[in-house]
Design a protein around this motif. Structure first.
Motif, PDB file in Angstrom:
ATOM      1  N   VAL A   8       0.845  -1.200   0.000  1.00  0.00           N
ATOM      2  CA  VAL A   8       0.000   0.000   0.000  1.00  0.00           C
ATOM      3  C   VAL A   8       0.880   1.249   0.000  1.00  0.00           C
ATOM      4  O   VAL A   8       0.639   2.195  -0.755  1.00  0.00           O
ATOM      5  CB  VAL A   8      -0.984   0.007   1.193  1.00  0.00           C
ATOM      6  CG1 VAL A   8      -1.691   1.350   1.321  1.00  0.00           C
ATOM      7  CG2 VAL A   8      -1.998  -1.136   1.059  1.00  0.00           C
ATOM      8  N   ARG A   9       1.920   1.247   0.815  1.00  0.00           N
ATOM      9  CA  ARG A   9       2.844   2.381   0.864  1.00  0.00           C
ATOM     10  C   ARG A   9       3.524   2.583  -0.493  1.00  0.00           C
ATOM     11  O   ARG A   9       3.648   3.704  -0.985  1.00  0.00           O
ATOM     12  CB  ARG A   9       3.894   2.169   1.952  1.00  0.00           C
ATOM     13  CG  ARG A   9       4.819   3.372   2.126  1.00  0.00           C
ATOM     14  CD  ARG A   9       5.857   3.164   3.229  1.00  0.00           C
ATOM     15  NE  ARG A   9       5.203   2.983   4.514  1.00  0.00           N
ATOM     16  CZ  ARG A   9       5.258   1.857   5.238  1.00  0.00           C
ATOM     17  NH1 ARG A   9       5.945   0.809   4.830  1.00  0.00           N
ATOM     18  NH2 ARG A   9       4.649   1.785   6.400  1.00  0.00           N
ATOM     19  N   ASP A  10       3.957   1.483  -1.127  1.00  0.00           N
ATOM     20  CA  ASP A  10       4.588   1.572  -2.443  1.00  0.00           C
ATOM     21  C   ASP A  10       3.638   2.191  -3.471  1.00  0.00           C
ATOM     22  O   ASP A  10       4.040   3.041  -4.269  1.00  0.00           O
ATOM     23  CB  ASP A  10       5.030   0.191  -2.940  1.00  0.00           C
ATOM     24  CG  ASP A  10       6.193  -0.395  -2.164  1.00  0.00           C
ATOM     25  OD1 ASP A  10       6.866   0.360  -1.415  1.00  0.00           O
ATOM     26  OD2 ASP A  10       6.425  -1.611  -2.297  1.00  0.00           O
ATOM     27  N   ILE A  11       2.397   1.754  -3.443  1.00  0.00           N
ATOM     28  CA  ILE A  11       1.400   2.296  -4.380  1.00  0.00           C
ATOM     29  C   ILE A  11       1.190   3.779  -4.108  1.00  0.00           C
ATOM     30  O   ILE A  11       1.130   4.591  -5.022  1.00  0.00           O
ATOM     31  CB  ILE A  11       0.078   1.508  -4.284  1.00  0.00           C
ATOM     32  CG1 ILE A  11       0.280   0.092  -4.842  1.00  0.00           C
ATOM     33  CG2 ILE A  11      -1.049   2.231  -5.004  1.00  0.00           C
ATOM     34  CD1 ILE A  11      -0.850  -0.867  -4.546  1.00  0.00           C
ATOM     35  N   ARG A  12       1.090   4.127  -2.829  1.00  0.00           N
ATOM     36  CA  ARG A  12       0.901   5.544  -2.465  1.00  0.00           C
ATOM     37  C   ARG A  12       2.069   6.383  -2.956  1.00  0.00           C
ATOM     38  O   ARG A  12       1.875   7.442  -3.561  1.00  0.00           O
ATOM     39  CB  ARG A  12       0.744   5.678  -0.947  1.00  0.00           C
ATOM     40  CG  ARG A  12       0.584   7.108  -0.483  1.00  0.00           C
ATOM     41  CD  ARG A  12       0.241   7.175   0.984  1.00  0.00           C
ATOM     42  NE  ARG A  12       1.232   6.604   1.869  1.00  0.00           N
ATOM     43  CZ  ARG A  12       2.355   7.229   2.235  1.00  0.00           C
ATOM     44  NH1 ARG A  12       2.657   8.424   1.760  1.00  0.00           N
ATOM     45  NH2 ARG A  12       3.191   6.649   3.074  1.00  0.00           N
TER      46      ARG A  12
END
Length: 65
Positions: free
Chosen positions: A7-11
Motif C-alpha cells: 500500500v505504501r509503495d502504491i501511495r
C-alpha cells in the motif's frame, strides 16, 4: 507487513501523502497509517475492497512482488 508495504509503495508511486490517499479511500489517516505499519488485520474481503479502490489486483497487495 507485506500488505502495508505494498500500500505504501502504491501511495508513493502516485506521489500521494497518507492524508491524500486516506481521503481518496474514505478512511481516516490514522487507519491508513495502521495498515501501512502492519498494525491492522484486514479480512480478505477488506483486502479485496482496498485493492478495488486502488485499482489493483488483490494478489498485488498480498505478494512480495
Amino acid at each position: 507487513m507485506v500488505l502495508g508495504s505494498r500500500v505504501r509503495d502504491i501511495r508513493h508511486s502516485r506521489d500521494m501523502t497518507q492524508e491524500q490517499l486516506a481521503e481518496f479511500l474514505e478512511v481516516s489517516p490514522r487507519y491508513l497509517a495502521g495498515i501501512e505499519r502492519g498494525e491492522r488485520n484486514l479480512t480478505l474481503d477488506s483486502v479485496d475492497v482496498l485493492a478495488d479502490q486502488l485499482g489493483v489486483d488483490s494478489l498485488t497487495l498480498l505478494s512480495r512482488r
